[in-house]
Enzyme design. Structure first.
Site, PDB file in Angstrom:
ATOM      1  N   CYS A   8      -7.962  -5.960  -9.884  1.00  0.00           N
ATOM      2  CA  CYS A   8      -7.443  -4.912 -10.725  1.00  0.00           C
ATOM      3  C   CYS A   8      -7.196  -3.662  -9.812  1.00  0.00           C
ATOM      4  O   CYS A   8      -8.228  -3.169  -9.484  1.00  0.00           O
ATOM      5  CB  CYS A   8      -8.650  -4.666 -11.665  1.00  0.00           C
ATOM      6  SG  CYS A   8      -8.440  -3.690 -13.065  1.00  0.00           S
ATOM      7  N   CYS A  66       0.849  -1.224   0.141  1.00  0.00           N
ATOM      8  CA  CYS A  66      -0.054   0.230  -0.129  1.00  0.00           C
ATOM      9  C   CYS A  66       0.943   1.051  -0.018  1.00  0.00           C
ATOM     10  O   CYS A  66       1.918   1.346   0.942  1.00  0.00           O
ATOM     11  CB  CYS A  66      -0.684   0.098   1.130  1.00  0.00           C
ATOM     12  SG  CYS A  66      -1.772   1.566   1.461  1.00  0.00           S
ATOM     13  N   CYS A  82      -5.050   0.707   6.570  1.00  0.00           N
ATOM     14  CA  CYS A  82      -5.320   1.940   6.500  1.00  0.00           C
ATOM     15  C   CYS A  82      -6.551   2.248   5.868  1.00  0.00           C
ATOM     16  O   CYS A  82      -6.994   3.283   5.883  1.00  0.00           O
ATOM     17  CB  CYS A  82      -4.126   2.871   5.872  1.00  0.00           C
ATOM     18  SG  CYS A  82      -4.074   2.510   4.244  1.00  0.00           S
ATOM     19  N   CYS A 141      -6.903  -1.325   1.539  1.00  0.00           N
ATOM     20  CA  CYS A 141      -5.691  -1.773   2.474  1.00  0.00           C
ATOM     21  C   CYS A 141      -6.646  -2.268   3.851  1.00  0.00           C
ATOM     22  O   CYS A 141      -7.291  -1.482   4.375  1.00  0.00           O
ATOM     23  CB  CYS A 141      -4.772  -0.613   2.491  1.00  0.00           C
ATOM     24  SG  CYS A 141      -3.543  -1.061   3.758  1.00  0.00           S
TER      25      CYS A 141
END
Length: 183
Positions: A172, A100, A152, A149
């Protein structure tokens, strides 16, 4: 002004639908990383699978705006989408880990990356299901599954049920939402 509004709306609908409306990629999926010939070492994969997720990252929107670039903020925090084929990792064939871009949470490896033909980096599985969060999204008359994510809550991309074996899934993702660590 009305013309500009409709042009922006039309462009947004095309961009949203582009990733969603793919032919079945199961038969034509090609590995784009060197994983087939040169996979990540088993100990690296084991370490990533077992690594603790870490503390949940909570920040104000002002803090996110200060830390992220304009494009990162648009994608990660406002759930935007970068342009297809005009991004850093779609054609990346190097071996490594994708994390991330907002908090550094490792989410995908080159071993599950494949060429979906969509113009965005695509993967058939995350490192671990605990690293990503899947959320139903209803926008512009479509129902899709958003990928966030798990650490977060940032928007990373979407997942579709038209990927290659062994999972049949296609994550994707937006390159701008990812950092790549070559290994």
């Amino acid at each position: 002004m009305k013309t500009l509004y409709y042009l922006i709306l039309f462009t947004g609908v095309l961009n949203l639908g582009a990733c969603a409306q793919q032919e079945n990629t199961t038969e034509r999926a090609l590995t784009t990383a060197t994983a087939g010939n040169n996979p990540l070492p088993d100990e690296v994969v084991r370490e990533l699978n077992e690594q603790a997720l870490g503390d949940t990252v909570v920040k104000t929107e002002a803090e996110w705006r200060k830390e992220l670039t304009t494009e990162e903020y648009f994608v990660l925090r406002q759930e935007g989408t970068e342009r297809a084929f005009d991004n850093e990792y779609d054609a990346n064939k190097r071996r490594g880990v994708y994390a991330c871009a907002a908090c550094g949470n490792p989410m995908f490896t080159s071993e599950t990356k494949f060429d979906s033909g969509t113009g965005w980096p695509s993967f058939y599985a995350p490192i671990s299901e605990k690293r990503v969060k899947e959320v139903d999204e209803r926008a512009m008359g479509m129902v899709r599954t958003e990928v966030e994510c798990a650490r977060c809550g940032s928007h990373i991309g979407h997942v579709f049920p038209d990927g290659p074996k062994p999972t049949g899934l296609r994550y994707c993702l937006n390159s701008v939402a990812l950092d790549f660590d070559e290994r």
